[in-house]
Enzyme design. Structure first.
Site, PDB file in Angstrom:
ATOM      1  N   ASP A  49       0.870  -1.179   0.000  1.00 17.27           N
ATOM      2  CA  ASP A  49       0.000   0.000   0.000  1.00 17.27           C
ATOM      3  C   ASP A  49       0.902   1.223   0.000  1.00 17.27           C
ATOM      4  O   ASP A  49       1.448   1.604   1.037  1.00 17.27           O
ATOM      5  CB  ASP A  49      -0.909  -0.016   1.224  1.00 17.27           C
ATOM      6  CG  ASP A  49      -1.643   1.316   1.438  1.00 17.27           C
ATOM      7  OD1 ASP A  49      -1.788   2.075   0.463  1.00 17.27           O
ATOM      8  OD2 ASP A  49      -2.057   1.582   2.585  1.00 17.27           O
ATOM      9  N   ALA A  50       1.067   1.841  -1.163  1.00 13.64           N
ATOM     10  CA  ALA A  50       1.965   2.986  -1.314  1.00 13.64           C
ATOM     11  C   ALA A  50       1.175   4.281  -1.239  1.00 13.64           C
ATOM     12  O   ALA A  50       0.500   4.669  -2.186  1.00 13.64           O
ATOM     13  CB  ALA A  50       2.724   2.899  -2.637  1.00 13.64           C
ATOM     14  N   GLY A  51       1.248   4.947  -0.094  1.00 15.18           N
ATOM     15  CA  GLY A  51       0.610   6.235   0.077  1.00 15.18           C
ATOM     16  C   GLY A  51       1.551   7.363  -0.299  1.00 15.18           C
ATOM     17  O   GLY A  51       2.657   7.134  -0.807  1.00 15.18           O
ATOM     18  N   ASN A  52       1.123   8.581  -0.029  1.00 11.08           N
ATOM     19  CA  ASN A  52       1.953   9.730  -0.382  1.00 11.08           C
ATOM     20  C   ASN A  52       3.143   9.910   0.542  1.00 11.08           C
ATOM     21  O   ASN A  52       4.137  10.523   0.157  1.00 11.08           O
ATOM     22  CB  ASN A  52       1.096  10.993  -0.363  1.00 11.08           C
ATOM     23  CG  ASN A  52       0.113  11.027  -1.505  1.00 11.08           C
ATOM     24  OD1 ASN A  52       0.490  11.063  -2.668  1.00 11.08           O
ATOM     25  ND2 ASN A  52      -1.174  11.006  -1.178  1.00 11.08           N
ATOM     26  N   VAL A  75       5.122   3.715   2.637  1.00 10.31           N
ATOM     27  CA  VAL A  75       4.782   2.480   1.937  1.00 10.31           C
ATOM     28  C   VAL A  75       4.545   1.409   2.997  1.00 10.31           C
ATOM     29  O   VAL A  75       5.463   1.015   3.717  1.00 10.31           O
ATOM     30  CB  VAL A  75       5.895   2.039   0.969  1.00 10.31           C
ATOM     31  CG1 VAL A  75       5.547   0.695   0.332  1.00 10.31           C
ATOM     32  CG2 VAL A  75       6.118   3.100  -0.102  1.00 10.31           C
ATOM     33  N   ASP A 105      -6.836   3.576  -3.072  1.00  9.94           N
ATOM     34  CA  ASP A 105      -6.825   3.394  -1.621  1.00  9.94           C
ATOM     35  C   ASP A 105      -8.225   3.550  -1.040  1.00  9.94           C
ATOM     36  O   ASP A 105      -8.602   2.841  -0.100  1.00  9.94           O
ATOM     37  CB  ASP A 105      -5.848   4.365  -0.955  1.00  9.94           C
ATOM     38  CG  ASP A 105      -6.114   5.822  -1.293  1.00  9.94           C
ATOM     39  OD1 ASP A 105      -6.744   6.107  -2.340  1.00  9.94           O
ATOM     40  OD2 ASP A 105      -5.652   6.689  -0.530  1.00  9.94           O
TER      41      ASP A 105
END
Length: 237
Positions: A6-9, A12, A93
């Site tokens: 899950d790569a958020g801003n 990761v 997401d």
């Protein structure tokens, strides 16, 4: 064993799943992706969700050393129907958080909030209709915007108070009240839409705990809600 990403801003998050359960998980900042490979055993498959852009996707694949199946939002999955008008433009997401929430609490009216760089607030009916949601700046973005665009507010925020009597505390209180209001308004609107009380609120993300403290109604804190949704897509049985 499958790897979930899950790569958020900002960070990761990763998890290893097998036989329907998470066996290990962790998180790294984007700048520390080089440390990720050393934490992972060999995996059969890798699945990912990314809202941080193509460069981030490429960096993550290089770091883990395997090809990743990047997922996108869908019109439906299982008994959940997506009513977003342009599904392709929806952040994945948000969709995965809805699926994760449904897996945890099937048959309930749910408000799902991800509190991080941005705040997203989604509405999911007990019947499986994902009605859509709202996006607002997260607390840090709000405060940075105030500091950068108002001459008299270029200062560090204070703390939340019932009745702030100084500018730093006024900044913090305004930001958190705005975020809490977005969640509470969605809770109210979903109850009005369905005619049912008792809407359950799920909070996830780095700012979930302080946001929960500002809400007027109850809320459940759920770690890694996006990864739970991704696990259902990747079919980790």
């Amino acid at each position: 064993m499958k790897l979930l990403i899950d790569a958020g801003n900002t960070r990761v998050k990763w998890a290893l799943c097998e036989a329907g359960r998470v066996v290990a998980h962790g998180a790294v900042a984007h700048g520390a992706l080089g440390t990720l490979a050393g934490r992972l055993p060999p995996v059969a498959e890798a699945w990912g969700a990314c809202v941080a852009g193509d460069a981030a996707r490429a960096a993550i694949e290089t770091a883990v050393g395997v090809s990743i199946r990047w997922v996108a939002s869908e019109t439906a999955r299982g008994d959940v129907r997506n009513h977003y008008r342009q599904v392709a433009e929806q952040g994945v997401d948000r969709w995965l958080a809805v699926l994760g929430a449904r897996a945890l609490h099937p048959g309930e009216d749910l408000v799902i909030a991800l509190a991080g760089t941005a705040l997203t607030v989604e509405a999911l009916s007990a019947d499986g209709d994902y009605l859509g949601g709202a996006i607002a700046p997260g607390a840090r973005l709000m405060l940075a915007a105030l500091a950068g665009n108002t001459a008299q507010l270029k200062r560090e925020p204070g703390v939340w108070r019932d009745f702030p009597d100084n500018t730093p505390d006024a900044l913090a209180t305004g930001a958190w009240d705005a975020l809490a209001g977005a969640v509470e308004r969605m809770r109210q609107r979903l109850a009005e839409r369905t005619g049912r009380s008792g809407v359950r609120v799920l909070l996830s993300g780095g700012d979930a705990a302080p946001l929960a403290a500002r809400l007027t109604g109850p809320a459940d804190l759920v770690d890694n809600l996006v990864l739970l949704g991704l696990m259902s897509v990747a079919d980790c049985r």
